[in-house]
Design a protein around this motif. Sequence first.
Motif, PDB file in Angstrom:
ATOM      1  N   GLY A  45     121.596 -38.077 -31.627  1.00 12.63           N
ATOM      2  CA  GLY A  45     120.293 -37.711 -32.160  1.00 12.63           C
ATOM      3  C   GLY A  45     119.175 -37.724 -31.130  1.00 12.63           C
ATOM      4  O   GLY A  45     118.083 -37.230 -31.403  1.00 12.63           O
ATOM      5  N   ILE A  46     119.416 -38.279 -29.944  1.00 12.61           N
ATOM      6  CA  ILE A  46     118.390 -38.237 -28.904  1.00 12.61           C
ATOM      7  C   ILE A  46     118.175 -36.780 -28.522  1.00 12.61           C
ATOM      8  O   ILE A  46     119.128 -36.028 -28.326  1.00 12.61           O
ATOM      9  CB  ILE A  46     118.787 -39.076 -27.674  1.00 12.61           C
ATOM     10  CG1 ILE A  46     118.765 -40.561 -28.033  1.00 12.61           C
ATOM     11  CG2 ILE A  46     117.857 -38.797 -26.485  1.00 12.61           C
ATOM     12  CD1 ILE A  46     119.257 -41.471 -26.931  1.00 12.61           C
ATOM     13  N   ARG A  47     116.929 -36.386 -28.423  1.00 10.39           N
ATOM     14  CA  ARG A  47     116.579 -35.004 -28.115  1.00 10.39           C
ATOM     15  C   ARG A  47     115.593 -34.949 -26.955  1.00 10.39           C
ATOM     16  O   ARG A  47     114.890 -35.916 -26.665  1.00 10.39           O
ATOM     17  CB  ARG A  47     115.910 -34.332 -29.321  1.00 10.39           C
ATOM     18  CG  ARG A  47     116.739 -34.306 -30.580  1.00 10.39           C
ATOM     19  CD  ARG A  47     117.719 -33.145 -30.549  1.00 10.39           C
ATOM     20  NE  ARG A  47     118.409 -32.988 -31.812  1.00 10.39           N
ATOM     21  CZ  ARG A  47     119.635 -33.405 -32.053  1.00 10.39           C
ATOM     22  NH1 ARG A  47     120.306 -34.032 -31.131  1.00 10.39           N
ATOM     23  NH2 ARG A  47     120.207 -33.209 -33.215  1.00 10.39           N
ATOM     24  N   GLU A  48     115.550 -33.790 -26.336  1.00 14.20           N
ATOM     25  CA  GLU A  48     114.535 -33.528 -25.315  1.00 14.20           C
ATOM     26  C   GLU A  48     113.176 -33.445 -25.997  1.00 14.20           C
ATOM     27  O   GLU A  48     113.074 -33.010 -27.146  1.00 14.20           O
ATOM     28  CB  GLU A  48     114.843 -32.218 -24.592  1.00 14.20           C
ATOM     29  CG  GLU A  48     116.159 -32.263 -23.850  1.00 14.20           C
ATOM     30  CD  GLU A  48     116.684 -30.894 -23.444  1.00 14.20           C
ATOM     31  OE1 GLU A  48     117.314 -30.828 -22.384  1.00 14.20           O
ATOM     32  OE2 GLU A  48     116.472 -29.919 -24.194  1.00 14.20           O
ATOM     33  N   VAL A  49     112.142 -33.871 -25.288  1.00 10.73           N
ATOM     34  CA  VAL A  49     110.776 -33.825 -25.803  1.00 10.73           C
ATOM     35  C   VAL A  49     109.895 -33.216 -24.729  1.00 10.73           C
ATOM     36  O   VAL A  49     109.888 -33.683 -23.586  1.00 10.73           O
ATOM     37  CB  VAL A  49     110.264 -35.247 -26.157  1.00 10.73           C
ATOM     38  CG1 VAL A  49     108.811 -35.207 -26.608  1.00 10.73           C
ATOM     39  CG2 VAL A  49     111.140 -35.896 -27.220  1.00 10.73           C
ATOM     40  N   GLY A  55     111.493 -35.768 -21.600  1.00 10.89           N
ATOM     41  CA  GLY A  55     111.304 -36.727 -22.673  1.00 10.89           C
ATOM     42  C   GLY A  55     111.563 -38.136 -22.175  1.00 10.89           C
ATOM     43  O   GLY A  55     112.258 -38.339 -21.170  1.00 10.89           O
ATOM     44  N   PRO A  56     111.012 -39.129 -22.856  1.00 12.62           N
ATOM     45  CA  PRO A  56     111.130 -40.510 -22.380  1.00 12.62           C
ATOM     46  C   PRO A  56     112.569 -41.026 -22.313  1.00 12.62           C
ATOM     47  O   PRO A  56     112.956 -41.674 -21.338  1.00 12.62           O
ATOM     48  CB  PRO A  56     110.296 -41.319 -23.374  1.00 12.62           C
ATOM     49  CG  PRO A  56     109.989 -40.423 -24.512  1.00 12.62           C
ATOM     50  CD  PRO A  56     110.156 -39.022 -24.051  1.00 12.62           C
ATOM     51  N   LEU A  60     114.752 -41.880 -18.869  1.00 16.38           N
ATOM     52  CA  LEU A  60     115.419 -43.170 -18.651  1.00 16.38           C
ATOM     53  C   LEU A  60     116.869 -42.964 -18.222  1.00 16.38           C
ATOM     54  O   LEU A  60     117.371 -43.644 -17.330  1.00 16.38           O
ATOM     55  CB  LEU A  60     115.399 -44.004 -19.929  1.00 16.38           C
ATOM     56  CG  LEU A  60     114.228 -44.931 -20.149  1.00 16.38           C
ATOM     57  CD1 LEU A  60     114.337 -45.601 -21.508  1.00 16.38           C
ATOM     58  CD2 LEU A  60     114.100 -45.958 -19.045  1.00 16.38           C
ATOM     59  N   MET A  61     117.524 -41.997 -18.853  1.00 16.13           N
ATOM     60  CA  MET A  61     118.922 -41.733 -18.503  1.00 16.13           C
ATOM     61  C   MET A  61     119.036 -41.076 -17.133  1.00 16.13           C
ATOM     62  O   MET A  61     119.927 -41.428 -16.352  1.00 16.13           O
ATOM     63  CB  MET A  61     119.575 -40.864 -19.578  1.00 16.13           C
ATOM     64  CG  MET A  61     119.792 -41.624 -20.863  1.00 16.13           C
ATOM     65  SD  MET A  61     120.647 -40.619 -22.061  1.00 16.13           S
ATOM     66  CE  MET A  61     119.774 -41.077 -23.525  1.00 16.13           C
ATOM     67  N   SER A  76     123.853 -37.494 -16.742  1.00 23.44           N
ATOM     68  CA  SER A  76     123.032 -38.711 -16.689  1.00 23.44           C
ATOM     69  C   SER A  76     123.273 -39.563 -17.931  1.00 23.44           C
ATOM     70  O   SER A  76     123.326 -40.793 -17.850  1.00 23.44           O
ATOM     71  CB  SER A  76     121.548 -38.357 -16.575  1.00 23.44           C
ATOM     72  OG  SER A  76     121.283 -37.705 -15.365  1.00 23.44           O
ATOM     73  N   PHE A  77     123.435 -38.894 -19.069  1.00 22.53           N
ATOM     74  CA  PHE A  77     123.761 -39.610 -20.309  1.00 22.53           C
ATOM     75  C   PHE A  77     125.084 -40.363 -20.152  1.00 22.53           C
ATOM     76  O   PHE A  77     125.174 -41.561 -20.428  1.00 22.53           O
ATOM     77  CB  PHE A  77     123.828 -38.622 -21.481  1.00 22.53           C
ATOM     78  CG  PHE A  77     124.503 -39.186 -22.695  1.00 22.53           C
ATOM     79  CD1 PHE A  77     123.852 -40.097 -23.508  1.00 22.53           C
ATOM     80  CD2 PHE A  77     125.800 -38.826 -23.015  1.00 22.53           C
ATOM     81  CE1 PHE A  77     124.481 -40.638 -24.627  1.00 22.53           C
ATOM     82  CE2 PHE A  77     126.438 -39.357 -24.125  1.00 22.53           C
ATOM     83  CZ  PHE A  77     125.782 -40.264 -24.936  1.00 22.53           C
TER      84      PHE A  77
END
Length: 143
Positions: A45-49, A55-56, A60-61, A76-77
């Motif tokens: 569910g993490i998405r680009e922002v 995105g934050p 981080l990843m 990176s994920f």
Amino acid sequence: MTRTIEPKMVAWLDNKLAGNGLAQQAIKDRNARLLFRLAAEACVGIREVGGNNRGPMVKLMQETIGEAEGESWCMSFVQTMLAYAEHHSMITSPIEAGEHCLTVWNETPKIQRVRVSPAPGAIIIWRHGTTTNGHTGVFLHWN
């Protein structure tokens, strides 16, 4: 290159997995493969922002492998999930640390590569045709 997970990312994943008894047992048992898979599931569910590769959480990843410079974040994920599992299990993964999918594939020991019937927690790497471009993800389960 090395994997260095940001403390903020560790805290975020720890919080996401705090109520997951299986994850807590994996941490206690230093079960890196299971913890890797559970961490990846927690990130569904993490998405680009704010645009592609932005995105934050994406940043981080991206910082797990180096500077966050807007690069594709699929690897990176994966590297972040590996770093999280390494952090808690104190077991260093034999998977190459890097951001480029096919370089990670090529530089990872052949014994670690599976071409058929991956187990849950396997890292999947696709090659786009005959190019040097690829994509990656984590195999979570069979339906």
